[in-house]
Write a protein that holds these residues in place. Sequence first.
Motif, PDB file in Angstrom:
ATOM      1  N   ALA A   1       0.849  -1.099   0.009  1.00 19.57           N
ATOM      2  CA  ALA A   1      -0.017  -0.052  -0.140  1.00 19.57           C
ATOM      3  C   ALA A   1       0.781   1.241  -0.011  1.00 19.57           C
ATOM      4  N   LEU A   2       0.547   2.038  -1.009  1.00 17.75           N
ATOM      5  CA  LEU A   2       1.412   3.466  -1.016  1.00 17.75           C
ATOM      6  C   LEU A   2       0.482   4.291  -0.544  1.00 17.75           C
ATOM      7  N   VAL A   3       0.949   5.112   0.561  1.00 18.77           N
ATOM      8  CA  VAL A   3       0.213   5.992   1.203  1.00 18.77           C
ATOM      9  C   VAL A   3       0.479   7.462   0.873  1.00 18.77           C
TER      10      VAL A   3
ATOM     11  N   ASP B   1      -5.617  -1.081  -7.513  1.00 20.65           N
ATOM     12  CA  ASP B   1      -6.828  -0.658  -6.547  1.00 20.65           C
ATOM     13  C   ASP B   1      -6.474   0.453  -5.703  1.00 20.65           C
ATOM     14  N   ALA B   2      -7.558   1.323  -5.263  1.00 18.24           N
ATOM     15  CA  ALA B   2      -7.290   2.434  -4.463  1.00 18.24           C
ATOM     16  C   ALA B   2      -8.329   2.862  -3.556  1.00 18.24           C
ATOM     17  N   VAL B   3      -7.983   3.526  -2.496  1.00 19.02           N
ATOM     18  CA  VAL B   3      -8.752   4.121  -1.419  1.00 19.02           C
ATOM     19  C   VAL B   3      -8.463   5.679  -1.503  1.00 19.02           C
ATOM     20  N   TRP B   4      -9.645   6.242  -1.705  1.00 13.70           N
ATOM     21  CA  TRP B   4      -9.421   7.880  -2.009  1.00 13.70           C
ATOM     22  C   TRP B   4     -10.227   8.417  -0.885  1.00 13.70           C
ATOM     23  N   PHE B   5      -9.447   9.225   0.134  1.00  9.80           N
ATOM     24  CA  PHE B   5     -10.089   9.937   1.150  1.00  9.80           C
ATOM     25  C   PHE B   5     -10.194  11.399   0.768  1.00  9.80           C
ATOM     26  N   THR B   6     -11.236  11.978   1.077  1.00  6.94           N
ATOM     27  CA  THR B   6     -11.663  13.211   0.461  1.00  6.94           C
ATOM     28  C   THR B   6     -11.044  13.720  -0.722  1.00  6.94           C
TER      29      THR B   6
ATOM     30  N   LEU C   1      -1.958  -1.216  -3.912  1.00  4.93           N
ATOM     31  CA  LEU C   1      -2.960  -0.421  -3.271  1.00  4.93           C
ATOM     32  C   LEU C   1      -2.652   1.237  -3.349  1.00  4.93           C
ATOM     33  N   VAL C   2      -3.201   2.046  -3.973  1.00  3.48           N
ATOM     34  CA  VAL C   2      -2.919   3.314  -3.672  1.00  3.48           C
ATOM     35  C   VAL C   2      -3.814   3.911  -2.543  1.00  3.48           C
ATOM     36  N   VAL C   3      -3.349   4.694  -1.692  1.00  2.38           N
ATOM     37  CA  VAL C   3      -4.296   5.204  -0.576  1.00  2.38           C
ATOM     38  C   VAL C   3      -3.960   6.884  -0.480  1.00  2.38           C
ATOM     39  N   GLY C   4      -4.917   7.407  -0.978  1.00  4.99           N
ATOM     40  CA  GLY C   4      -4.601   8.950  -1.168  1.00  4.99           C
ATOM     41  C   GLY C   4      -5.419   9.853  -0.370  1.00  4.99           C
ATOM     42  N   LYS C   5      -4.900  10.853   0.237  1.00  2.00           N
ATOM     43  CA  LYS C   5      -5.803  12.073   1.096  1.00  2.00           C
ATOM     44  C   LYS C   5      -5.776  13.231   0.338  1.00  2.00           C
TER      45      LYS C   5
END
Length: 166
Positions: A20-22, A105-110, A85-89
């Motif tokens: 996971a890259l944050v 795959d990704a999780v995008w916060f705001t 997985l990319v996790v970006g804020k």
Amino acid sequence: MTFGGLPTRWEPTGASRGLALVAPGRAYSPAAPLLDFARLALLQHDLTVQQLWWDSTTRGDEDPEAWVRRHVAEAHAREDADHVLVVGKSLGTRAASYAAERGLDAVWFTPLLVDPVVAEGIAANAGRQLLVGGLADELWDPGVARELADAGCEVLEVPDADPAAL
């Protein structure tokens, strides 16, 4: 690896199932609560976590999307993982086009849904995606969020929440 004395990489206790890259926000570090809780959850799911730390004031005249993409690409290039997985804020969600080009795959916060480049990057991604935003966030567009949900993204809208609340 450390940044200013803080660790930037964590390995799960068992075998890693991926990376996971944050990518943090402009003024929201990977050590801030939302991204730190995400780090803990990712570790519990046996993902190696690599945080990206940056000083967005050093961007100069470089286009924000190009600047974020460059940082994510450099971190990704240093890794050898089958699943990423990319996790970006916030600012980190400008990596959406990078993730889309690679089907990550990704999780995008705001996520910056009012920016067509970000929204188009999310829409173009064949990978699984989760978008989390607040209805009090001026950079969250509920109409765009509905379109992305209809296209297959998981969307969580938090009533009365702005970016600071998430």
